[in-house]
Design a protein around this motif. Structure first.
Motif: not given
Length: 88
Positions: A1-8, A55-57
């Motif tokens: 959710r945090s990644l999604m929020s940052k991208l948006k 996000f350690e991808q």
């Protein structure tokens, strides 16, 4: 959710999908995002590198604008996990 929020927050369009990735000799399923630079601001690759590391991808798949039509650069996979990159 945090990644999604940052991208948006950067103005990117997102489509959530199920992806697969080879891990430990097996194919692991994982949640993934198809991300589009809706505003065409030119920062998508830089931001995806940054968020991939944060996000350690292990990597991101990047498809430059026009690549699908056979114009310009081709799609490529880019390693983004500093721990993974040091081990290779």
């Amino acid at each position: 959710r945090s990644l999604m929020s940052k991208l948006k927050s950067k103005g990117y369009g997102l489509t959530k999908l199920k992806g697969t990735y080879p891990e430990g000799g097996k194919e692991a399923k994982e949640d993934s995002f198809f991300v589009v630079d809706l505003q065409d601001n030119g920062n998508l690759l830089k931001d995806l590198k940054k968020f991939g590391a944060e996000f350690e991808q292990d990597s991101i798949l990047f498809i430059p604008k026009g690549a699908i039509n056979g114009e310009g650069e081709k799609a490529f996979v880019l390693g983004t996990n500093p721990l993974f990159l040091r081990a290779s």
